[in-house]
Design an enzyme around this catalytic site. Structure first.
Site, PDB file in Angstrom:
ATOM      1  N   GLU A 168       0.818  -1.210   0.000  1.00 43.27           N
ATOM      2  CA  GLU A 168       0.000   0.000   0.000  1.00 43.27           C
ATOM      3  C   GLU A 168       0.851   1.259   0.000  1.00 43.27           C
ATOM      4  OE1 GLU A 168      -2.692  -0.386   3.271  1.00 43.27           O
ATOM      5  OE2 GLU A 168      -3.891  -1.936   2.281  1.00 43.27           O
ATOM      6  N   HIS A 202     -10.310   1.422  -0.196  1.00 45.31           N
ATOM      7  CA  HIS A 202     -10.841   0.585   0.885  1.00 45.31           C
ATOM      8  C   HIS A 202     -12.369   0.525   0.888  1.00 45.31           C
ATOM      9  CE1 HIS A 202      -6.739   1.213   2.326  1.00 45.31           C
ATOM     10  NE2 HIS A 202      -6.917   0.199   3.135  1.00 45.31           N
TER      11      HIS A 202
END
Length: 344
Positions: A168, A202
């Site tokens: 990430e 997300h």
């Protein structure tokens, strides 16, 4: 301090500490945004292309087989995005190899900067560290390294503290931020815009939640996703700021792992409260089995003195204040990345 004054102080300090450049943009802003969206899709879409990674009521995202498959998908996505970024920077933008390494936060970097960044996040989490280490007695396991060994020996721990932070931060900081730097986005825009890609990435967890919890209210899933979007974006603001200030990918990877480990701080309730034995005489367990009229769930709770809770919240506030005042000093670095100031 009022939010307006806080933002004014932030702007003043930011303008004082962050460098600026006057060169013409190497990339267009539309190219930087388009590639950022592409990288986000490359990261997320593969999760839904295979039955081994696709969420379903029968397959939990925490199942070892699912985690292994997703780790393979994320590894491929990260390498593909890295290769595409290097190609764009070298072939299209004409950036030299040594400058590419610097923009990607790989080299050069300072381990001292890494230590200072970790000190900063430890200051912020001083309260939770006090609760977990002192109140709950976890410091012994920390010293022995037992907790780290237990966590990293599981697939869930490997995903949460290694693969997740590395992949990430590589995508949403190391690859996306340099594109915006070369497109001459202002420092403030980079800090407050690029984490939104990270937060949006997300949102797909809402779909996963609905699949695995089909009987839960839709509003619960929406609120859960909104909350997750909020705190991932907040961390993203901090990570983007540190990345610009230090040019150090390792710092934010470790900070990400640390924040995943700590979770959200406690903002209410007493510390050191533990469920104890059921209320009643010592032989209650035996009587419970013999007497069907026993009302389950009546537990006595053992707790630390209220002073522990007072100390916790005092440290929590002190940590937040210390974080605020040390944000710029502890991220001062000679390896900072050049950004354009103002509204460009």
């Amino acid at each position: 301090m009022a939010p307006i004054k806080l933002m004014e102080r932030f702007t003043q300090l930011y303008g004082k500490h962050v460098k600026s450049t006057q060169k013409a943009p190497i990339l267009s802003s539309s190219t930087a945004v388009a590639l950022s969206i592409v990288f986000t899709l490359i990261y997320i879409v593969p999760f839904y292309l295979s039955s081994a990674t696709r969420p379903s009521p029968q397959l939990s995202r925490d199942a070892p087989s699912s985690i292994r498959a997703r780790v393979r998908a994320v590894t491929f996505s990260s390498l593909a995005s890295l290769a595409l970024t290097i190609y764009v920077l070298y072939q299209s933008a004409g950036v030299k190899p040594n400058e590419i390494l610097k923009l990607l936060g790989l080299w050069p970097f300072s381990l001292l900067d890494t230590a200072r960044t970790l000190l900063l996040v430890n200051i912020l989490f001083a309260g939770p560290l006090f609760e977990a280490g002192i109140v709950d007695g976890g410091w012994k396991d920390w010293v022995r390294g037992r907790y780290v060994q237990e966590v990293l020996s599981s697939w869930i721990g490997y995903r949460n503290f290694v693969v997740g932070p590395v992949s990430e931060e590589l995508i949403w900081r190391s690859l996306i931020i340099p594109l915006h730097i070369l497109a001459h986005f202002s420092g403030k825009k980079i800090i407050f815009l690029t984490p939104l890609y990270f937060g949006i990435a997300h949102v797909h967890h809402f779909y996963e939640f609905r699949l695995t919890h089909p009987h839960s209210p839709v509003l619960q899933g929406i609120l859960r996703s909104a909350f997750q979007f909020t705190y991932t974006s907040l961390f993203g603001f901090f990570a983007a700021f540190v990345y610009l200030r230090t040019g150090n990918l390792l710092s934010i990877i470790l900070a990400h792992s640390f924040c995943n480990w700590m979770g959200l701080p406690r903002f209410w309730g007493r510390v050191g409260v533990e469920a104890g034995v059921p209320i009643g005489p010592p032989d209650l367990d035996k009587k419970r089995n013999e007497d069907s009229s026993y009302r389950s769930g009546e537990l006595i709770y053992h707790s630390k003195p209220i002073a522990w809770t007072v100390v916790y919240y005092a440290i929590l506030v002190a940590g937040a204040v210390g974080f605020y005042y040390q944000l710029f000093p502890l991220t001062e670095s000679s390896y900072s990345l050049p950004v354009v100031l103002g509204d460009a």
